[in-house]
Design a protein around this motif. Sequence first.
Motif, mmCIF file in Angstrom:
data_model
loop_
_atom_site.group_PDB
_atom_site.id
_atom_site.type_symbol
_atom_site.label_atom_id
_atom_site.label_comp_id
_atom_site.label_asym_id
_atom_site.label_seq_id
_atom_site.Cartn_x
_atom_site.Cartn_y
_atom_site.Cartn_z
ATOM 1 N N SER A 110 0.762 -1.212 0.000
ATOM 2 C CA SER A 110 0.000 0.000 0.000
ATOM 3 C C SER A 110 0.799 1.272 0.000
ATOM 4 C CB SER A 110 -0.980 -0.006 1.148
ATOM 5 O OG SER A 110 -1.934 -0.953 0.880
ATOM 6 N N PRO A 111 0.047 2.324 0.187
ATOM 7 C CA PRO A 111 0.469 3.581 -0.361
ATOM 8 C C PRO A 111 1.933 3.918 -0.278
ATOM 9 C CG PRO A 111 -1.639 3.850 0.578
ATOM 10 C CD PRO A 111 -1.243 2.407 0.766
ATOM 11 N N TYR A 653 -7.207 -2.053 0.178
ATOM 12 C CA TYR A 653 -7.496 -0.792 -0.514
ATOM 13 C C TYR A 653 -8.911 -0.386 -0.140
ATOM 14 C CZ TYR A 653 -3.695 -2.938 -3.061
ATOM 15 O OH TYR A 653 -2.520 -3.571 -3.374
ATOM 16 N N MET A 660 -7.921 6.617 -8.650
ATOM 17 C CA MET A 660 -7.009 6.991 -7.572
ATOM 18 C C MET A 660 -6.079 5.842 -7.170
ATOM 19 S SD MET A 660 -7.671 10.147 -6.439
ATOM 20 C CE MET A 660 -7.339 10.255 -4.669
ATOM 21 N N ASP A 661 -6.615 4.637 -7.156
ATOM 22 C CA ASP A 661 -5.914 3.556 -6.466
ATOM 23 C C ASP A 661 -5.356 2.458 -7.362
ATOM 24 O OD1 ASP A 661 -6.672 4.734 -4.001
ATOM 25 O OD2 ASP A 661 -8.668 3.833 -4.203
ATOM 26 N N GLN A 663 -3.171 2.365 -9.716
ATOM 27 C CA GLN A 663 -1.731 2.325 -9.906
ATOM 28 C C GLN A 663 -1.035 1.674 -8.714
ATOM 29 O OE1 GLN A 663 -0.847 3.351 -12.974
ATOM 30 N NE2 GLN A 663 1.030 2.265 -12.453
ATOM 31 N N GLN A 664 -1.508 2.029 -7.535
ATOM 32 C CA GLN A 664 -0.923 1.452 -6.334
ATOM 33 C C GLN A 664 -1.146 -0.057 -6.281
ATOM 34 O OE1 GLN A 664 1.030 2.743 -4.060
ATOM 35 N NE2 GLN A 664 1.146 0.727 -3.113
ATOM 36 N N ASN A 918 1.224 4.470 4.687
ATOM 37 C CA ASN A 918 0.544 5.678 4.240
ATOM 38 C C ASN A 918 1.578 6.659 3.733
ATOM 39 O OD1 ASN A 918 -0.795 4.712 7.036
ATOM 40 N ND2 ASN A 918 -2.364 5.290 5.571
ATOM 41 N N VAL A 949 -4.087 14.116 -8.616
ATOM 42 C CA VAL A 949 -3.096 13.054 -8.574
ATOM 43 C C VAL A 949 -1.885 13.527 -9.356
ATOM 44 C CG1 VAL A 949 -2.612 10.668 -9.130
ATOM 45 C CG2 VAL A 949 -4.915 11.344 -8.465
ATOM 46 N N HIS A 955 0.214 7.780 -5.401
ATOM 47 C CA HIS A 955 -0.586 7.163 -4.347
ATOM 48 C C HIS A 955 -0.390 7.906 -3.026
ATOM 49 C CE1 HIS A 955 3.252 5.592 -3.460
ATOM 50 N NE2 HIS A 955 3.242 4.723 -4.418
ATOM 51 N N THR A 956 -0.234 9.192 -3.153
ATOM 52 C CA THR A 956 0.003 9.999 -1.978
ATOM 53 C C THR A 956 -1.220 10.863 -1.712
ATOM 54 O OG1 THR A 956 2.310 10.082 -2.573
ATOM 55 C CG2 THR A 956 1.549 11.723 -1.016
ATOM 56 N N LYS A 957 -1.624 10.926 -0.454
ATOM 57 C CA LYS A 957 -2.735 11.810 -0.119
ATOM 58 C C LYS A 957 -2.206 13.234 -0.011
ATOM 59 C CE LYS A 957 -5.285 8.382 2.576
ATOM 60 N NZ LYS A 957 -4.213 7.357 2.754
#
Length: 1001
Positions: A110-111, A653, A660-661, A663-664, A918, A949, A955-957
Motif C-alpha cells: 500500500s500507499p 485498498y 485513484m488507487d 496504480q498502487q 501511508n 493526482v 498514491h500519496t494523499k
Amino acid sequence: MSQQGYVATPPYSQSQPGIGLSPPHYGHYGDPSHAGSPPGMMKPAGPLGAAAPGGMLPQGPSPPGPHQFGQNGAHAQGHPPQRFPGPPPVNSAASSYAPYSPSTPSSYPSPASTSVIAQLGHQLSAMHINSYGSGMAPPGQGPPGPPSAPLFQGPPQPPQPSIMQPGSQVLPPPPTTALNGPGASPLPPSTHRQDGLPGPAPLNAQYQPPPPPGQTLGTGYSPQQANYGPQMAGGQLSYPGGFPGGPAQMAGPPQLQKKLDPDSIPSPVSRGQVYATNTRGQVPPLVTTDCVIQDQGNASPRYIRCTTYCFPCTSDMAKQAQIPLAAVIKPFATIPSNETPLFLVNHGENGPVRCNRCKAYMCPFMQFIEGGRRYQCGFCNCVNDVPPFYFQHLDHIGRRLDHYEKPELSLGSYEYVATLDYCRKNKPPNPPAFIFMIDVSYSNIKNGLVKLICEELKTVLEKLPKEEQEDTSAIRVGFITYNKVLHFFNVKSNLAQPQMMVVTDVGEVFVPLLDGFLVNYQESQSVIHNLLDQIPEMFADSNENETVFAPVIQAGMEALQAADCPGKLFIFHSSLPTAEAPGKLKNRDDKKLINTDKEKILFQPQTNVYDSLAKDCVAHGCCVTLFLFPSQYVDVASLGLVPQLTGGTLYKYNNFQMHMDSQQFLNDLRNDIEKKIGFDAIMRVRTSTGFRATDFFGGIFMNNTTDVEMAAIDCDKAVTVEFKHDDKLGEDSGALIQCAVLYTTVGGQRRLRIHNLSLNCSSQLADLYKSCETDALINFFAKSAFKAVLHQPLKVIREILVNQTAHMLACYRKNCASPSAASQLILPDSMKVLPVYMNCLLKNCVLLSRPEISTDERAYQRQLVMTMGVADSQLFFYPQLLPIHTLDVKSTTLPAAIRCSESRLSEEGIFLLANGLNMFLWLGVSSPPELIQGIFNVPSFAHVSTDMVSIFFFHTKLIKQREQPEMVFRQFLVEDKGLYGGSSYVDFLCCVHKEICQLLN
Ligand SMILES: [Zn+2]
C-alpha cells in the motif's frame, strides 16, 4: 571500554534484585506457556565441558588481499571479487531485484512503498525545477563532523541530537552532560533553527549518500580489528554513526515539560559507511543507516538484528534488567546490489556437514582440532569426526587451509544444496505454482476491478520469478473465479478455448480437474489470454452479491496438494463472506467493545475455521496473499488470519477507486509476484549452551517448540525470536545463534539457508546496556504486545510496556550510571530513542483505539506488524518526514528527514510523510509557486485540489495546510500529543521519569 569507576554505587543498591517491580513481565503478557523450561530441553554438556577460552572461534582476522572487501569506497561501490570458486552465487536474484535502499526500507503493501521516495530525487530533478533557498546546504549533507572524532575520517557527519556528546566511541565515556534547560544545550545556536527552513545545519540530517568512490572509510571497520576472541572491550560500539558519549541526562519532570528544547531530546538518527561483521558482539549500525555490509563471519544485520549484542551471563541478571533478549530474523532479506549475494555450497550426495549431536550446520563457530581430523561444535561442544570427503589440513594457527575457499567456514551466511533426505517423501520437490482467484461478484464486475485484474495478469505473468540461470520460470499457474460458487478453468495449451468447471458444493470443495488446471504460462499463453479476456464478460450480467471465502482457500490448497507442489494463492476479494459455507462471517463490528475488557474480541477471528485452514495450508506449503478491496467492514481479523500465518501478505485498498488507487494496486501486485520467496520452509534456531529460543512471532506455525513451519517466506517477512537462559553463559564462549531455513526455491530446488551470529556475554549490566539496539527492541515489544492483544485488555498491555520501559531505564540508572540528582532523567546511550519509539507504539491504533480508525484497520495493522522486520517496524512507528522543498534537484540525494512534529513544518514548505503504509504530501499555505507548478502543473497553492493526482505522488494523499484532512495527517506527527489521546513525546518522557523515580524510591 571499561565501566569501572563509571558505575555508580548509589545508596539504594543494596536493595533486593530487581527494582521493586515484581514479578517482571519481561515482554510476555501472562502467557502461561512460557513458564519454565519444558523437560528435555536442556542442552547436554559437551564431553569437553565448557569451551576453552578463545578456542571456539576462528582465530584472528581475514588476511588482507584481493579477495577481501577493501576499506575504501571504490571497492564498496561494486561487487568485491568473489572469494569462492565453484558454484555461482545463489542469491543473485539480489541483483535482479530492485535495489534495496536502506534509508527507505519499506516493503509493506500500500500507499507508501517508499522506494517511491527514493525515486523522488530523480523524478523531481527531471522537472527542471529551480533550486530554492540559495545559500542553503545541500540536502543530506550535514555540517562537518565533530572535530574530535579522531578515528573516523569519512564523509562529514552531522552532530547527533544535542544531549549526545560528540566524541569518539572508543574513548572512555565523557562526563555526562546534564541539561537543565535550553541554556545548557551544548549545541551551537544555528542548530536551533527550525528544521525545514533553509539554513546551514539541518540538525537531524540522517541520510547520507554513500561515500564517493575512492574515499577512505573509517578505520573503525578495518578487518585488522577483527578479534574473534573473548574480548569485550572495543568491539561494542566502535562503528561510525553510533551514539557517542555517555548517558543522556535531562532535567526532571517539573522543568522538563516547559523548558526542554525540542532539539535536545533524542531523535532517531544515524549513518555509517562500511560495516564488516568480523567482531563478536559488535552492535551494527542503526537500521536507518545507509551503509555497505561485508560478511566476515557473522550474518549481516539485514538478516538478523538483536535487541542486545551482549547477553547477560545469568538469568537473574536478565530479570534484573528486563531487557528482552531477542533476534529479529529476516532470512530472505533483499541485499543491495553492492553487497555480495549468498554463496551456494554443494557437497553432492554427502549433504551439509552437521554436528552429530545438536545437528548444527558447519559454520565459522566450529573449531577444528587434531590436525583437522575432528571438530568441536560451537553450539553443544560435541567433538565430531570430520567426514573423509571434508578433511583438510590445518595451518599454524589451527585454521583449515581452505578456510577462505569455503563459505561455510568463513562467512556468516550461505546456502547449502539439500539432499533428498531434506525433501518430503525423499523426493525432489515439484516447482511451486501460483493460483489466481478472482472474486467476480456484482460489485467487482461493476466497478471494473475484475477487468483491471485480468488485464494486468497478462503482463505480470510474463514476470514470474525464476532461477537465475534459467530462461523461463518453472512456476505453473492456475485460475479460479468465484462468488458463492467456484469456477475452475482448464487452460491446457492444446485447447482452442478455456473450459470452465463449476463447483457448487462449497461445503466440501473438491478440485474438478487436475490435467490442464496448473499449466506452464508460456505454453498456455494464448488460452490464458483468451480466458483473461473473457472473464469480465462472462460475469458481466451476474447479480450475485454474496461470496464465500474459506472454500476459496480450501480449493487452492487442495489443487496444490493434488499437484504435489507448494505454491501461492493470489486472492482478489471485496466483501464479507456471507454466503452459506464454511468460514461464513457476520458483521460483528461493535464499537461499544472499545476500551472494555472485551475489546480483544475485535482482534480475534470470528470462527476457528480460519485457524485450522491456516494450519492445513502451512502443512501443504500453501501461501495465501490477499488483495482486499473493502467498501465496508469485512472482518479483517478473520480474513487476514490465513495470509498472516502462511507467510502471505494482506493488501487492503479501502473504498477502491479506479482512478485513484489502481496504480498502487498494480504496483503491489507486480512486486508481490516478482519478489524473492522460498516455499515449504522449516526454520530452526539453534543456540550455544546456556540459552535457547523460547518464543517466536511471525507468519509461522509451530507444531512443537522448536520447528518453525512456514508455508512460504519472502524477502519482506521477519520472524522475531525470544531467548531465555537455561543455564549460565560464559563471557569467553559468548552466545552463538544459528538460524537454518530449509526451503524450496521458485525453481523447485531444495535448499538450506544458514545465518550465523555470535554475541558477547557479560556479567556487567553496563555491557548489556551498551550493546542494546533500540530498533530491534521496539520490533520485539510491538510484536509481543500485538500478540497479547488477542488475550489481554489493552490498558494492561500499555501499562506493562510503560512499566518495562521504566524498569529497564531504572535498572540502568541504579546500576550503571554515575550518581546524579533524582530530577534528572538518565538514558543509556543505546536507548536514547527508546522513549520516543515506545510512545509511538503506545499511541498506535492497535493499542490505543481512536474513534475514527475502523476495526478492520486496527486488525490489519496488528497482523501487518507481526511479520515486520526491524527496518519496517522502525519506519512504521516513526514515519519519515522529508522537507521536499529543500530538495536539491541536481542531486539524487533526498533531503534529510526531520522530526515528526508540527513544530517542524513551515508554511513555506512542502513535506512528504511516509510510514511504509501511508504517504502524505503536506503543502504549506505559502509553498513556493514554482514547486507547486512543477509538481501539480497549476500556478499556486490555491489551485491545488486535494483529489489531484500528481504523476510524482500517484498514491500519496495531498494535505493542504489548514484544511480539514490535515487532521488525518497530524496523527502521524508522532512526537506531538495525539488528537484523540496519546501523549506527546515530552509528556511521555515525564511519565517515564516519574515511574523511574518511583521504582528507585
Ligand atoms: Zn553440536
